[in-house]
Motif scaffolding. Structure first.
Motif, PDB file in Angstrom:
ATOM      1  N   LYS A  14      29.405  29.353  14.197  1.00 35.96           N
ATOM      2  CA  LYS A  14      28.334  28.585  13.538  1.00 35.96           C
ATOM      3  C   LYS A  14      27.984  27.353  14.361  1.00 35.96           C
ATOM      4  CE  LYS A  14      27.516  29.287   8.739  1.00 35.96           C
ATOM      5  NZ  LYS A  14      27.637  28.722   7.416  1.00 35.96           N
ATOM      6  N   LEU A  15      26.659  27.002  14.346  1.00 38.76           N
ATOM      7  CA  LEU A  15      26.244  25.777  15.019  1.00 38.76           C
ATOM      8  C   LEU A  15      26.676  24.589  14.170  1.00 38.76           C
ATOM      9  CD1 LEU A  15      22.586  26.463  16.190  1.00 38.76           C
ATOM     10  CD2 LEU A  15      24.566  25.965  17.614  1.00 38.76           C
ATOM     11  N   SER A  16      27.090  23.555  14.855  1.00 36.94           N
ATOM     12  CA  SER A  16      27.390  22.345  14.096  1.00 36.94           C
ATOM     13  C   SER A  16      26.067  21.789  13.549  1.00 36.94           C
ATOM     14  CB  SER A  16      28.039  21.305  15.004  1.00 36.94           C
ATOM     15  OG  SER A  16      27.055  20.726  15.820  1.00 36.94           O
ATOM     16  N   ARG A  18      24.772  18.977  13.637  1.00 35.83           N
ATOM     17  CA  ARG A  18      24.052  18.121  14.567  1.00 35.83           C
ATOM     18  C   ARG A  18      23.281  18.943  15.592  1.00 35.83           C
ATOM     19  NH1 ARG A  18      27.260  13.557  17.657  1.00 35.83           N
ATOM     20  NH2 ARG A  18      28.681  13.905  15.926  1.00 35.83           N
ATOM     21  N   LYS A  19      23.930  19.974  16.090  1.00 34.88           N
ATOM     22  CA  LYS A  19      23.251  20.832  17.077  1.00 34.88           C
ATOM     23  C   LYS A  19      22.072  21.557  16.441  1.00 34.88           C
ATOM     24  CE  LYS A  19      26.269  21.730  20.900  1.00 34.88           C
ATOM     25  NZ  LYS A  19      27.600  22.351  21.067  1.00 34.88           N
ATOM     26  N   ARG A  20      22.263  21.984  15.166  1.00 28.78           N
ATOM     27  CA  ARG A  20      21.173  22.702  14.513  1.00 28.78           C
ATOM     28  C   ARG A  20      19.973  21.765  14.342  1.00 28.78           C
ATOM     29  NH1 ARG A  20      23.760  25.510  10.202  1.00 28.78           N
ATOM     30  NH2 ARG A  20      23.575  23.585   9.019  1.00 28.78           N
ATOM     31  N   GLN A  22      19.173  19.331  16.190  1.00 26.01           N
ATOM     32  CA  GLN A  22      18.567  19.138  17.510  1.00 26.01           C
ATOM     33  C   GLN A  22      17.624  20.288  17.828  1.00 26.01           C
ATOM     34  OE1 GLN A  22      21.316  19.344  20.731  1.00 26.01           O
ATOM     35  NE2 GLN A  22      20.267  17.762  21.914  1.00 26.01           N
ATOM     36  N   ARG A  23      18.051  21.515  17.538  1.00 29.95           N
ATOM     37  CA  ARG A  23      17.196  22.675  17.835  1.00 29.95           C
ATOM     38  C   ARG A  23      15.927  22.645  17.007  1.00 29.95           C
ATOM     39  NH1 ARG A  23      21.102  27.673  19.377  1.00 29.95           N
ATOM     40  NH2 ARG A  23      22.229  26.463  20.930  1.00 29.95           N
ATOM     41  N   ARG A  25      14.408  20.104  15.952  1.00 30.38           N
ATOM     42  CA  ARG A  25      13.539  19.090  16.541  1.00 30.38           C
ATOM     43  C   ARG A  25      12.812  19.644  17.760  1.00 30.38           C
ATOM     44  NH1 ARG A  25      17.160  14.999  15.502  1.00 30.38           N
ATOM     45  NH2 ARG A  25      18.071  15.303  17.542  1.00 30.38           N
TER      46      ARG A  25
END
Lengths: 276, 300
Positions: A14-16, A18-20, A22-23, A25
């Motif tokens: 799973k994406l963290s 925060r990373k999700r 960012q994507r 955005r």
């Protein structure tokens, strides 16, 4: 918790959060860039300019009476604001009166003029001289506009001013009364100055709305020296068969409203800092 | 009220500055004052103490009619302020009032706070008003701060400006409504010092307070109120030093030694005192009837 999910579903990492985020955005930026690119590629620049911003017509707009129209817009707005502020303050005090009929009158007035289109009020006042032959409103055409728009904006302003008066702590009037001030003096010297300080930003917003509402004046019959920006721009648009004068007139509104908007924001920031 | 021949009301003695006779005050169903009778004499410092909800602030606010009494009569220097025909505004100029929350006018400087009533109510020339205001600001130790706005001052300084504002009217008596309760502990001393000086000058003072040390040292008389009545009054040495009534003893024990009070004691005591009131108390205290705006009827 991570331990449980890792054990239960080992297949897809799973994406963290925060990373999700960012994507998401990045996707938003891509959509925006694509839209801008599409507009630039499909738009016909020269054609747009011919329709909306012909330089010779911009010049002609300025020379054939734009300053007068701008002045009239300001005059209509300022007069209506003064009338609105006066009646609005009166209505606010009536709304807070101990005499019940005053409260009723104020309530009925506010509900009526908030509920009826400003254009209808303006047309009604414009038609007064037809309804009552020989009747003259002083300072035509300014008098009619000032009274009509002023009476409408008074309804809105009275609610703002009432809120401002009620925002002044009860202890203020108690302190004033304990010094021997009668109610009226305490209201004038202590409550109203503080109330107006509170309502200056919202009242400036009211002024901006009023500036734009002054465009409704186009609906009543006017001599050309009474034209304000909208009527002036529309007439010139018709005679030149081009949108440019209307666009220029529209931009002129920004000359008035943008500084006011900045002013409101400054005052609100200052007020926020001042509140302890 | 039918006055029989026995006591003369008012006494007619100019030194009986505040005379209160059988004062009752109800907020809706809640009876806060249940018959208060007392007289405060010229030059006397009277501290009113008692638990919260005992009616002591309401009593003080009735004296200058910030609260309209339900029944009873109050005389200020033999003029009846509870008379519907009384010139309340003129009588109020004789009484300085100091509030718990200062209530300085935030849009005026310290000096203007002191001069506004002088010029507007007493119609003094501006120069004279400023001279008077300056003298009083100096008296409370703030002669240099005349140009400051309340927002630029500490709570203790604001309260002292409020005292100077009240003194500027040259009142015959001063009313203090918990003047130090809203202050940080280290700022209380300055305000109490000003009040002590005032008392030493012979000012008539009625002080609602929780400062027992101040009451013990400065007061000529202490009134202990509970449940809307005066339970005990007398010299501070007696009332605070050697209380007779069990309720006074109980209250002083809690106030003077708060760390040894059992949790819930005060709640239980409060419930007992207000047994008859609690049914109606739930409606929100009923300070103002709903729909009454800032022109509250209590302001006359």
């Amino acid at each position: 918790m991570t331990a449980i999910t890792a054990g239960a579903a080992p297949a897809r990492p799973k994406l963290s959060p925060r990373k999700r985020a960012q994507r998401v955005r990045i996707v938003q930026y891509v959509v925006l860039a694509a839209a801008v690119l599409a507009v630039i590629l499909t738009a016909d620049g020269p054609q747009l300019q011919r329709v909306f911003m012909r330089p010779d017509l911009v010049l002609r707009t300025f020379t054939s009476g734009l300053p007068l129209a701008l002045g009239n817009t300001i005059a209509y707005t300022a007069g209506a604001f003064v009338v609105g502020l006066t009646i609005g303050t009166l209505l606010a005090l009536m709304r807070l009166s101990q005499v019940a009929p005053y409260r009723w009158i104020s309530t009925v007035y506010v509900e009526f003029f908030r509920g009826v289109p400003a254009l209808i009020v303006l047309l009604a006042f414009g038609g007064l001289s037809i309804a009552f032959p020989g009747m003259r409103v002083p300072l035509e055409p300014y008098g009619t506009v000032w009274i009509a728009l002023g009476m409408v904006s008074a309804a809105y302003m009275s609610e703002t001013i009432r809120a401002g008066i009620q925002a002044v702590p009860k202890g203020q009037i108690e302190a004033a009364r304990s010094l021997g001030m009668p109610t009226g003096m305490a209201t004038r010297k202590i409550v109203l100055p503080q109330a107006f300080r509170i309502v200056i930003p919202p009242l400036t917003n009211e002024l901006i709305l009023l500036t734009k509402d002054s465009s409704l004046v186009f609906a009543i019959g006017l001599a050309s020296n009474g034209f304000e920006l909208t009527k002036f721009g529309r007439d010139l648009m018709n005679s030149t068969a081009n949108m440019t004068p209307l666009i220029v007139a529209g931009l002129c509104y920004l000359i008035i409203t943008l500084p006011l908007t900045v002013l409101v924001r400054r005052m609100e920031n200052k007020a926020r800092k001042a509140t302890r | 009220m039918t006055t029989t021949s026995a006591p003369r009301i008012p006494t007619g003695n100019r030194d009986d500055e505040i005379q209160i006779y059988d004062l009752h005050k109800s907020f809706g169903q809640l009876e806060v004052l249940k018959g208060i009778t007392t007289t405060i004499h010229r030059g006397e410092v009277v501290c009113v103490i008692g638990p919260s909800g005992s009616g002591k602030s309401t009593l003080l606010r009735c004296v200058n009619l910030l609260e309209q009494p339900t029944s009873g009569r109050i005389f200020i220097i033999n003029e009846e302020i509870t008379d519907p025909d009384a010139d309340i505004d003129r009588l109020r100029t004789k009484m300085g009032m100091v509030f718990q929350s200062f209530n300085l006018f935030p849009h005026l400087t310290a000096l203007q706070n002191c001069t506004t009533a002088l010029t507007n109510v007493l119609k003094k020339p501006k120069a004279d008003a400023e001279k008077i205001a300056m003298a009083n600001l100096t008296k409370v130790g703030l002669g240099e701060r005349g140009g400051s706005y309340p927002g630029q001052m500490s709570g203790g300084q604001q309260q002292r400006v409020a005292i100077a504002r009240a003194l500027s009217m040259d009142p015959e008596l001063m009313l203090f409504d918990e003047p130090t309760s809203a202050l940080d502990p280290e700022l209380v001393g300055d305000v109490l010092a000003v009040m002590r000086d005032l008392a030493a000058e012979g000012m008539t003072m009625m002080v609602v307070t929780h400062e027992m040390a101040f009451a013990r040292e400065v007061a000529d008389r202490v009134i202990f109120m509970d449940g809307g009545v005066i339970v005990e009054e007398g010299h501070p040495k007696d009332v605070i030093g050697n209380p007779q009534h069990p309720r006074t003893r109980e209250f002083l024990r809690r106030v003077l030694d708060p760390t040894h009070v059992h949790a819930g004691d005060e709640d239980a005591a409060y419930a007992e005192r207000h047994q008859s009131d609690l049914k109606v108390d739930k409606t929100g205290g009923g300070h103002l009837p709903p729909g009454v705006g800032f022109h509250s009827p209590s302001l006359g």
